[in-house]
Structures are given as structure tokens and as C-alpha cells.
Scaffold this active site. Structure first.
Site, PDB file in Angstrom:
ATOM      1  N   ASP A 183       2.456   2.598   3.913  1.00 58.00           N
ATOM      2  CA  ASP A 183       2.570   1.146   4.072  1.00 58.00           C
ATOM      3  C   ASP A 183       4.044   0.770   3.948  1.00 58.00           C
ATOM      4  O   ASP A 183       4.894   1.622   3.720  1.00 58.00           O
ATOM      5  CB  ASP A 183       1.695   0.420   3.056  1.00 58.00           C
ATOM      6  CG  ASP A 183       2.098   0.711   1.621  1.00 58.00           C
ATOM      7  OD1 ASP A 183       3.158   1.331   1.402  1.00 58.00           O
ATOM      8  OD2 ASP A 183       1.355   0.318   0.707  1.00 58.00           O
TER       9      ASP A 183
ATOM     10  N   ASP B  45      -8.260   1.503   5.075  1.00 52.39           N
ATOM     11  CA  ASP B  45      -7.879   2.157   3.816  1.00 52.39           C
ATOM     12  C   ASP B  45      -8.247   1.241   2.664  1.00 52.39           C
ATOM     13  O   ASP B  45      -8.331   0.025   2.830  1.00 52.39           O
ATOM     14  CB  ASP B  45      -6.365   2.417   3.766  1.00 52.39           C
ATOM     15  CG  ASP B  45      -5.612   1.166   3.329  1.00 52.39           C
ATOM     16  OD1 ASP B  45      -5.212   1.092   2.154  1.00 52.39           O
ATOM     17  OD2 ASP B  45      -5.462   0.227   4.139  1.00 52.39           O
TER      18      ASP B  45
END
Length: 380
Positions: A96, A270
């Protein structure tokens, strides 16, 4: 980014929904989609070894840029040969951007056009994260799929605030693309924001699609809105994204949300949910949620989930798991975490089969009924 190192191959569309069966090709291998990605915040999926993750069918894992930047440091990981080598994982990794972690430190951050100033949660020191820095850290980590630096506005923020926010996120995305040092071996995704406003999601998607990213993430969901609101946003957002690129819904891991995301055309998900709840003894089973720490399981010598064929369910009983957790034994957390991750990865395998068989809506109805969503209201 036409020579992107990340390629999406569509295998089949489900006849009755927007669901897609496909695969994503990366420099570290190919994985089938739709796929759930276990989260390895600190370069490890809590209590699980890389071998166990492969065994349970995890085709890709996620790591957190913010946490690895602070500790042990992205430059150290680069010197180790990159994140794959550092953590002994030879399959795809997604990182991320650090944006969500900074967003969650709401009390101590200050957002400007340049980037975000915030307090380091480990020692309180002042830190600065910009689009360029977020890309530089991820280039050092060497993940297969990177995220653009974005702001994640709260779902119920006023319209004017969200409009300014998505416009800044688009400018940040452009800056990140320019700063990307490794476009030939690391794919970069743009993150569509816009809270619950359809026109702002449309504007955000239009801006990002024009920049030709390797794939597109849908951000700003699973942050407090209702399940129905999330589905409504997905209904119009996935249609704004290119058919030939992966679509990733960030931070979603409840079983019904995974199925509903797939129905609306999402490929990747996720969430820390499976490992986080496992540490409290909460397990996802074919019959719904089960808190194995509860007294009723003290003398229950049956498997955690009789319909599951994971390592935990094949070898250990509810009574033993309860004993381990009550005694604060790490092995108990390892076993419940393994099961929960396996459960979601196996759910996605069943979803992929349902797309192949064109019966995803029937599968959803069957799963939701069996899991108990209809009986007790929505509960992961």
C-alpha cells in the site's frame, strides 16, 4: 504504461453478474482472480510462515509501506535485496502507499498540497510523507504491485471537502507516476476515491484512467459506511474502470463483502480481519462465526469446522484450541489464524468455480443462508 509488468488476463465473465474470472501476471508469478490477499503488515503475515501461506493457496500477499518505512527502514530492505528476499517470499507482493495509515492517525496529521506531516506512532517524532517519498519507499521495497499516495476521506465528509481531496489525490497520483523509478518491474495502481458521491467517484476514475496505471484500486470504503452503501458505490465505480486492468477493493475481508465485491466486478481484496479476529479466538466456519474460546467448547472434541479440510481442522479439536487460547499459547493463535486465512482463500476458490459455472448468485444465496447472515443480521 502500456509495457506494464502487471498484466490482467480475462478468462470468463459470469453470465448473470459483473463477476470476472481471470489471472494477474506479475514478475514473481501469476495468481488467479478473484483473490483474497493476506496482510503481512510488518513483512510477515502474523504467526504464519511463507510455506504455510503457499500451502493454503495464497497467491499474493500485502505489506504495509508505512510500517516498513518506520521499521526496519526501506533502505535496509533494499540492501537485503528487496522485500521478497528479506522475508523469503518468492511470489507476488502488493504494497500500500501508507496513505491509509496516515489517514487513521487523524489527530496528529496535517495535509497540504506537498504531502502529509504526522507523528511517528512509535516514538512521537515528526514525519513527512509525500507522493514522491511513498513511491521511493515502495521502489526500495521492490513489491510487484505498488499503490499511489492518496488521501482517504471519511465516507460522510462534506461534498466540498471530498471534491478538493480527490482533486489533490489526482495531482498526487501524477506526481507519483513521474517519480516511479522502476516502471518495468513494478506495476503502479491508481486509487479511486470520492466517498459516497457518484459524480466525484466518476471524476476521480476519469482522472486516473487517463494516466494509464497498471491497475485501479477502489479506496475509501470499509471505513464505517453500511454494507448497502458500499455495494451502491461499487455498482457505479467498477463500471468506470477499464476491462483490461485489475480492480482492487482495499480493506475488505468479511465473507459477504467479498462475494458482493466479486459480483460487482472486483478482482482483488485484502484485510487484516481473518488474523485479527483469530487472535481473540473468533473463527469463520461454514456454519458462521464461532468463538472457540467460549466455555461451551471446553469438552468439544470435534474439528473447528467439520466441513473444512485445512491443517487446523484436520488435526485439532475445538477443546484443544480453546485450551491453547485460554493458556495464552501462541500455537493456538497460529492454528486459528491458519484456519481463518484458509477459509477466505477457499471461499474465493469456490467463488471462482461459481463464476465458471455461471451460478454465482445461487452460490451467494446458499453461502449467506448457511453462514447465518439472514438469522442474526450482518456479522463477519
Amino acid at each position: 504504461m502500456s509495457d506494464s509488468p502487471i498484466k490482467y488476463r480475462l478468462i470468463k465473465k459470469e453470465k448473470h453478474t459483473g463477476a470476472r474470472l481471470g489471472e494477474i501476471i506479475t514478475p514473481h508469478g501469476t495468481f488467479p482472480t478473484p483473490m483474497f490477499m493476506p496482510v503481512g503488515t510488518q513483512a510477515t503475515v502474523k504467526t504464519q510462515s511463507p510455506e504455510e501461506l503457499k500451502e493454503m493457496g495464497s497467491g499474493i500477499i500485502l505489506s504495509n509501506t508505512y510500517h516498513l518505512w518506520l521499521r526496519p527502514g526501506d533502505e535496509l530492505i533494499a540492501r537485503a535485496g528487496g522485500l521478497h528476499k528479506f522475508m523469503n517470499w518468492d511470489q507476488p507482493i502488493l504494497t500500500d502507499s501508507g496513505g491509509f495509515q496516515v489517514y487513521s492517525l487523524a489527530d496528529s496529521r496535517n495535509i497540504t498540497e506537498e504531502g502529509v506531516t504526522f507523528k511517528n506512532h512509535l516514538n512521537g517524532s515528526k514525519m513527512f510523507l509525500s507522493p514522491e517519498k511513498a513511491i521511493s519507499i515502495q521502489n526500495n521495497l521492490g513489491s510487484d504491485i505498488m499503490m499511489s499516495f492518496d488521501e482517504c476521506p471519511q465516507f460522510y465528509q462534506p461534498y466540498d471537502y471530498v471534491k478538493k481531496s480527490i482533486e489533490r489525490t489526482s495531482r498526487w497520483a501524477e506526481r507519483g507516476l513521474k517519480a516511479h523509478r522502476r516502471p518495468h518491474d513494478q506495476g503502479l495502481f491508481g486509487i479511486v476515491q470520492g466517498a459516497g458521491f457518484e459524480d466525484l467517484r466518476r471524476q476521480s476514475a476519469h482522472d486516473l484512467v487517463s494516466m494509464d496505471f497498471s491497475g485501479y484500486s477502489i479506496g475509501g470504503l470499509a471505513v464505517g459506511e453500511t454494507h448497502e452503501e458500499m455495494n451502491a458505490v461499487l455498482d457505479f465505480t467498477t463500471q468506470l474502470l477499464p476491462e483490461n486492468k485489475p480492480r482492487y477493493l482495499m480493506g475488505v475481508g468479511a465473507p459477504d463483502s467479498l462475494i458482493d465485491g466479486v459480483i460487482r466486478g472486483v478482482d482483488m481484496f485484502d484485510c487484516v480481519l481473518p488474523t485479527r479476529i483469530a487472535r481473540n479466538g473468533t473463527c469463520m466456519t461454514s456454519q458462521g462465526r464461532l468463538v472457540v474460546k467460549n466455555a461451551q467448547f471446553a469438552e468439544d472434541f470435534t474439528p473447528l469446522d467439520p466441513e473444512c479440510d485445512c491443517y487446523t481442522c484436520n488435526n485439532y479439536t475445538r477443546a484443544y484450541l480453546r485450551h491453547l487460547l485460554k493458556a495464552d499459547e501462541t500455537f493456538g493463535i497460529r492454528l486459528t489464524s491458519y484456519h481463518n486465512l484458509y477459509f477466505l482463500l477457499n471461499l474465493m476458490k469456490q467463488v471462482r468455480q461459481a463464476i465458471m459455472d455461471d451460478n454465482l448468485l445461487e452460490f451467494r444465496e446458499y453461502f449467506v443462508e448457511k453462514y447465518g447472515y439472514n438469522k442474526s443480521g450482518r456479522n463477519f
